[in-house]
Design a protein around this motif. Structure first.
Motif, mmCIF file in Angstrom:
data_model
loop_
_atom_site.group_PDB
_atom_site.id
_atom_site.type_symbol
_atom_site.label_atom_id
_atom_site.label_comp_id
_atom_site.label_asym_id
_atom_site.label_seq_id
_atom_site.Cartn_x
_atom_site.Cartn_y
_atom_site.Cartn_z
ATOM 1 N N SER A 140 -15.188 -7.579 23.515
ATOM 2 C CA SER A 140 -14.109 -7.255 24.446
ATOM 3 C C SER A 140 -13.158 -8.444 24.519
ATOM 4 C CB SER A 140 -14.677 -6.955 25.836
ATOM 5 O OG SER A 140 -13.629 -6.700 26.755
ATOM 6 N N SER A 141 -11.868 -8.141 24.446
ATOM 7 C CA SER A 141 -10.851 -9.186 24.457
ATOM 8 C C SER A 141 -9.649 -8.700 25.252
ATOM 9 C CB SER A 141 -10.440 -9.501 23.014
ATOM 10 O OG SER A 141 -9.314 -10.344 22.966
ATOM 11 N N GLN A 142 -9.166 -9.566 26.138
ATOM 12 C CA GLN A 142 -7.932 -9.268 26.872
ATOM 13 C C GLN A 142 -7.101 -10.533 26.962
ATOM 14 O OE1 GLN A 142 -9.245 -7.597 30.655
ATOM 15 N NE2 GLN A 142 -8.585 -5.594 29.936
ATOM 16 N N HIS A 143 -5.840 -10.402 26.587
ATOM 17 C CA HIS A 143 -4.867 -11.490 26.691
ATOM 18 C C HIS A 143 -3.773 -11.038 27.655
ATOM 19 C CE1 HIS A 143 -6.893 -12.690 23.025
ATOM 20 N NE2 HIS A 143 -6.244 -13.833 23.022
ATOM 21 N N PHE A 144 -3.578 -11.797 28.727
ATOM 22 C CA PHE A 144 -2.543 -11.492 29.704
ATOM 23 C C PHE A 144 -1.429 -12.516 29.544
ATOM 24 C CE2 PHE A 144 -6.485 -9.875 31.421
ATOM 25 C CZ PHE A 144 -6.131 -8.614 31.859
ATOM 26 N N ILE A 145 -0.218 -12.052 29.287
ATOM 27 C CA ILE A 145 0.941 -12.917 29.077
ATOM 28 C C ILE A 145 1.798 -12.883 30.339
ATOM 29 C CG2 ILE A 145 2.950 -13.382 27.627
ATOM 30 C CD1 ILE A 145 0.310 -13.453 26.058
ATOM 31 N N SER A 146 2.190 -14.074 30.821
ATOM 32 C CA SER A 146 3.039 -14.130 32.016
ATOM 33 C C SER A 146 3.945 -15.359 31.944
ATOM 34 C CB SER A 146 2.180 -14.184 33.289
ATOM 35 O OG SER A 146 1.486 -15.413 33.353
ATOM 36 N N ASN A 147 4.762 -15.529 32.984
ATOM 37 C CA ASN A 147 5.644 -16.691 33.131
ATOM 38 C C ASN A 147 6.423 -16.981 31.843
ATOM 39 O OD1 ASN A 147 3.670 -16.696 35.208
ATOM 40 N ND2 ASN A 147 4.042 -18.846 35.625
ATOM 41 N N VAL A 148 7.030 -15.955 31.296
ATOM 42 C CA VAL A 148 7.773 -16.104 30.047
ATOM 43 C C VAL A 148 9.137 -16.730 30.350
ATOM 44 C CG1 VAL A 148 8.762 -14.908 28.068
ATOM 45 C CG2 VAL A 148 6.589 -14.117 29.040
#
Length: 172
Positions: free
Chosen positions: A64-72
């Protein structure tokens, strides 16, 4: 095309990269980069095709893998170039040694420091360095109800299949 459109396209590349890694869509990972891009990614430094092979190896035991991208943050450096910093929070869970057994869950806080370019009308990653802030591992037991729809790390995940069924499949 406006700068707002450019920002949206750059952000879309970042989100497509996260999905591609999480679903192990190797072609989609490579598509986020230009062929001559260099990625400094922990122990790996090299081009996008090498990064794909590195991810293929490192993720072979991750179920299981999750990448959360923020503050771009996007700073345009020219008509067709931008420096981009984005935060990433990763959850990478190792497959259990035995079904239903304990698992190691790596929680990684990092930032992508990217140089984006627009070539032939499309934005992509021209260079990336992953800056690591923290990595920790916790032991856990997955308590997910087995009757729920679970994510898959391949083309069978509902993101690729849901709504793409024929009417006969939907009635079955």
């Amino acid at each position: 095309m406006s700068r707002a459109d450019d920002r949206f396209e750059i952000q879309d590349v970042l989100f497509r990269y996260a999905r591609a890694v999480d679903r192990l869509d190797h072609d989609a990972i490579a598509a986020c980069y230009f062929d001559d891009a260099i990625d400094v990614h922990g122990a790996y430094t090299g081009d996008a095709s090498g990064l794909v092979e590195d991810i293929r190896g490192r993720h072979r035991t991750i179920d299981s893998s999750q990448h959360f991208i923020s503050n771009v943050l996007v700073e345009f450096t020219g008509e067709n170039s931008a420096d981009v910093e984005s935060y990433c929070l990763c959850f990478l869970r190792q497959a259990p040694a035995e079904p239903g057994g304990e698992q190691d869950l790596a929680i990684i806080r990092c930032r992508y420091v990217d140089r984006f370019e627009r070539r032939d009308g499309s934005w992509g990653i021209a260079d990336r360095v992953v800056v690591f802030d923290e990595s920790r591992v916790v032991r856990m037991t997955d308590a997910l109800d087995p009757t729920w729809v679970a994510s898959q790390r391949d083309g069978s995940d509902p993101v690729f299949t849901w709504g793409h069924r024929t009417p006969v499949q939907a009635q079955a």
